[in-house]
Design an enzyme around this catalytic site. Structure first.
Site, PDB file in Angstrom:
ATOM      1  N   ASP A 112      28.981   1.053 -10.012  1.00 55.51           N
ATOM      2  CA  ASP A 112      28.617   1.914  -8.894  1.00 55.51           C
ATOM      3  C   ASP A 112      27.089   1.970  -8.801  1.00 55.51           C
ATOM      4  O   ASP A 112      26.384   1.703  -9.772  1.00 55.51           O
ATOM      5  CB  ASP A 112      29.209   3.312  -9.146  1.00 55.51           C
ATOM      6  CG  ASP A 112      28.798   4.307  -8.100  1.00 55.51           C
ATOM      7  OD1 ASP A 112      29.077   4.076  -6.912  1.00 55.51           O
ATOM      8  OD2 ASP A 112      28.170   5.321  -8.464  1.00 55.51           O
TER       9      ASP A 112
ATOM     10  N   ASP B 228      29.876   7.103 -11.981  1.00 56.76           N
ATOM     11  CA  ASP B 228      29.592   8.503 -12.308  1.00 56.76           C
ATOM     12  C   ASP B 228      30.564   9.476 -11.639  1.00 56.76           C
ATOM     13  O   ASP B 228      30.440  10.679 -11.842  1.00 56.76           O
ATOM     14  CB  ASP B 228      28.149   8.857 -11.910  1.00 56.76           C
ATOM     15  CG  ASP B 228      27.911   8.823 -10.413  1.00 56.76           C
ATOM     16  OD1 ASP B 228      28.436   7.904  -9.743  1.00 56.76           O
ATOM     17  OD2 ASP B 228      27.184   9.706  -9.897  1.00 56.76           O
TER      18      ASP B 228
ATOM     19  N   CYS C 194      39.040  -0.376   1.611  1.00 54.83           N
ATOM     20  CA  CYS C 194      37.979  -0.620   0.630  1.00 54.83           C
ATOM     21  C   CYS C 194      37.338   0.651   0.081  1.00 54.83           C
ATOM     22  O   CYS C 194      36.766   0.618  -1.006  1.00 54.83           O
ATOM     23  CB  CYS C 194      36.923  -1.564   1.203  1.00 54.83           C
ATOM     24  SG  CYS C 194      36.221  -1.114   2.794  1.00 54.83           S
ATOM     25  N   ARG C 195      37.416   1.756   0.782  1.00 56.74           N
ATOM     26  CA  ARG C 195      36.724   2.965   0.316  1.00 56.74           C
ATOM     27  C   ARG C 195      37.341   3.494  -0.972  1.00 56.74           C
ATOM     28  O   ARG C 195      38.514   3.833  -1.026  1.00 56.74           O
ATOM     29  CB  ARG C 195      36.760   4.039   1.400  1.00 56.74           C
ATOM     30  CG  ARG C 195      35.950   5.249   1.022  1.00 56.74           C
ATOM     31  CD  ARG C 195      35.758   6.195   2.206  1.00 56.74           C
ATOM     32  NE  ARG C 195      34.802   7.205   1.844  1.00 56.74           N
ATOM     33  CZ  ARG C 195      33.499   7.031   1.758  1.00 56.74           C
ATOM     34  NH1 ARG C 195      32.986   5.879   2.065  1.00 56.74           N
ATOM     35  NH2 ARG C 195      32.708   8.006   1.389  1.00 56.74           N
ATOM     36  N   LYS C 196      36.517   3.574  -2.019  1.00 56.30           N
ATOM     37  CA  LYS C 196      36.988   4.146  -3.280  1.00 56.30           C
ATOM     38  C   LYS C 196      37.461   5.572  -3.029  1.00 56.30           C
ATOM     39  O   LYS C 196      36.816   6.276  -2.264  1.00 56.30           O
ATOM     40  CB  LYS C 196      35.852   4.165  -4.320  1.00 56.30           C
ATOM     41  CG  LYS C 196      35.337   2.817  -4.714  1.00 56.30           C
ATOM     42  CD  LYS C 196      34.243   2.889  -5.779  1.00 56.30           C
ATOM     43  CE  LYS C 196      32.914   3.329  -5.235  1.00 56.30           C
ATOM     44  NZ  LYS C 196      31.817   3.299  -6.203  1.00 56.30           N
TER      45      LYS C 196
ATOM     46  N   THR D 209      30.415  -0.100  -4.423  1.00 62.30           N
ATOM     47  CA  THR D 209      29.832   1.128  -3.905  1.00 62.30           C
ATOM     48  C   THR D 209      30.334   1.493  -2.509  1.00 62.30           C
ATOM     49  O   THR D 209      30.508   0.618  -1.667  1.00 62.30           O
ATOM     50  CB  THR D 209      28.282   1.018  -3.925  1.00 62.30           C
ATOM     51  OG1 THR D 209      27.696   2.230  -3.482  1.00 62.30           O
ATOM     52  CG2 THR D 209      27.774  -0.148  -3.090  1.00 62.30           C
TER      53      THR D 209
ATOM     54  N   ASP E 258      24.783   4.659  -6.684  1.00 63.20           N
ATOM     55  CA  ASP E 258      24.131   5.971  -6.662  1.00 63.20           C
ATOM     56  C   ASP E 258      24.603   6.853  -7.809  1.00 63.20           C
ATOM     57  O   ASP E 258      25.773   7.176  -7.913  1.00 63.20           O
ATOM     58  CB  ASP E 258      24.398   6.665  -5.319  1.00 63.20           C
ATOM     59  CG  ASP E 258      23.890   5.835  -4.147  1.00 63.20           C
ATOM     60  OD1 ASP E 258      22.688   5.546  -4.127  1.00 63.20           O
ATOM     61  OD2 ASP E 258      24.711   5.467  -3.282  1.00 63.20           O
TER      62      ASP E 258
ATOM     63  N   HIS F 291      32.314   1.881   5.633  1.00 61.28           N
ATOM     64  CA  HIS F 291      33.054   2.706   6.587  1.00 61.28           C
ATOM     65  C   HIS F 291      32.754   4.195   6.450  1.00 61.28           C
ATOM     66  O   HIS F 291      32.506   4.689   5.350  1.00 61.28           O
ATOM     67  CB  HIS F 291      34.563   2.464   6.427  1.00 61.28           C
ATOM     68  CG  HIS F 291      34.914   1.027   6.605  1.00 61.28           C
ATOM     69  ND1 HIS F 291      35.278   0.217   5.553  1.00 61.28           N
ATOM     70  CD2 HIS F 291      34.914   0.247   7.712  1.00 61.28           C
ATOM     71  CE1 HIS F 291      35.502  -0.997   6.005  1.00 61.28           C
ATOM     72  NE2 HIS F 291      35.283  -1.009   7.307  1.00 61.28           N
TER      73      HIS F 291
ATOM     74  N   CYS G 282      40.419   2.639   5.910  1.00 67.71           N
ATOM     75  CA  CYS G 282      40.110   1.301   5.430  1.00 67.71           C
ATOM     76  C   CYS G 282      40.771   1.138   4.067  1.00 67.71           C
ATOM     77  O   CYS G 282      41.197   2.108   3.460  1.00 67.71           O
ATOM     78  CB  CYS G 282      38.602   1.070   5.341  1.00 67.71           C
ATOM     79  SG  CYS G 282      37.764   2.061   4.075  1.00 67.71           S
TER      80      CYS G 282
ATOM     81  N   CYS H 160      31.661  -0.746   0.661  1.00 65.56           N
ATOM     82  CA  CYS H 160      32.459  -0.178   1.745  1.00 65.56           C
ATOM     83  C   CYS H 160      31.486   0.496   2.709  1.00 65.56           C
ATOM     84  O   CYS H 160      30.839   1.478   2.347  1.00 65.56           O
ATOM     85  CB  CYS H 160      33.469   0.846   1.231  1.00 65.56           C
ATOM     86  SG  CYS H 160      34.312   1.698   2.597  1.00 65.56           S
TER      87      CYS H 160
END
Length: 180
Positions: A11, A119, A92-94, A52, A13, A84, A90, A82
């Site tokens: 990840d 994190d 792909c978004r975690k 990310t 950030d 979006h 979608c 991702c």
């Protein structure tokens, strides 16, 4: 003999730098030991991929290209981003594992022989859990909150390791691999 861990998905950030909040790639600063951690993975023949969510791309605040160039400059082998917005549907978004599945298909990876470092327990680690990857939570960024006030959001999932920071996470991976 090659490493048993094929790739690390990291990840951005709060894991390799920044504040945990969105920081434009032009203004982003790595944590002091993050480049050492990335280089250590690569020197141990472990592929390194960014992993990310960056919904600000959908708002026009940055481009995928800017993020990809940033990760390339740090030595990442690729970037899974991702773009979006939060209300968009979608895959792909975690915490959905779409980015991991795409990386697996593109690079021939066995996701059970990969590790996710992040994190945020209820995004990063839940995505890792769905594909059977090793899960490492770092205490930087939102990590302390993930272990504390927000632990209920991912209570059914246990991290394989909790690290103070990205370098400790990578040292654990490398040490584990050398002990095999």
């Amino acid at each position: 003999m090659g490493s048993k861990i094929e790739a690390a998905f990291i990840d951005r950030d709060g894991t390799i730098g920044g504040t945990g909040h969105f920081v434009h790639p032009d203004d982003f600063t790595l944590y002091p030991n993050a480049q050492t951690a990335i280089d250590l993975l690569k020197s141990n023949r472990i592929k390194v991929f960014a992993f990310t969510n960056q919904h600000r791309i959908s708002r026009g605040e940055a481009t995928i290209w800017q993020f990809e160039n940033q990760f390339k400059a740090y030595g990442f082998d690729g970037a899974y981003i991702c773009p979006h917005g939060m209300p968009e549907e979608c895959e792909c978004r975690k915490p959905k594992p779409g980015m991991l599945h795409r990386a697996s298909a593109e690079h021939g990876l066995d996701l059970t022989r990969c590790v996710v470092i992040g994190d945020v327990g209820d995004t990063d680690l839940l995505a890792a859990h769905q594909v059977g990857a090793l899960k490492i939570l770092v205490k930087t960024g939102w990590g302390e909150g993930s272990l504390g006030a927000f632990r209920h959001r991912w209570k059914e999932t246990e991290p394989d390791f909790v690290a103070a920071d990205i370098l400790e996470a990578v040292q654990w991976i490398v040490g584990r691999e050398r002990a095999r």
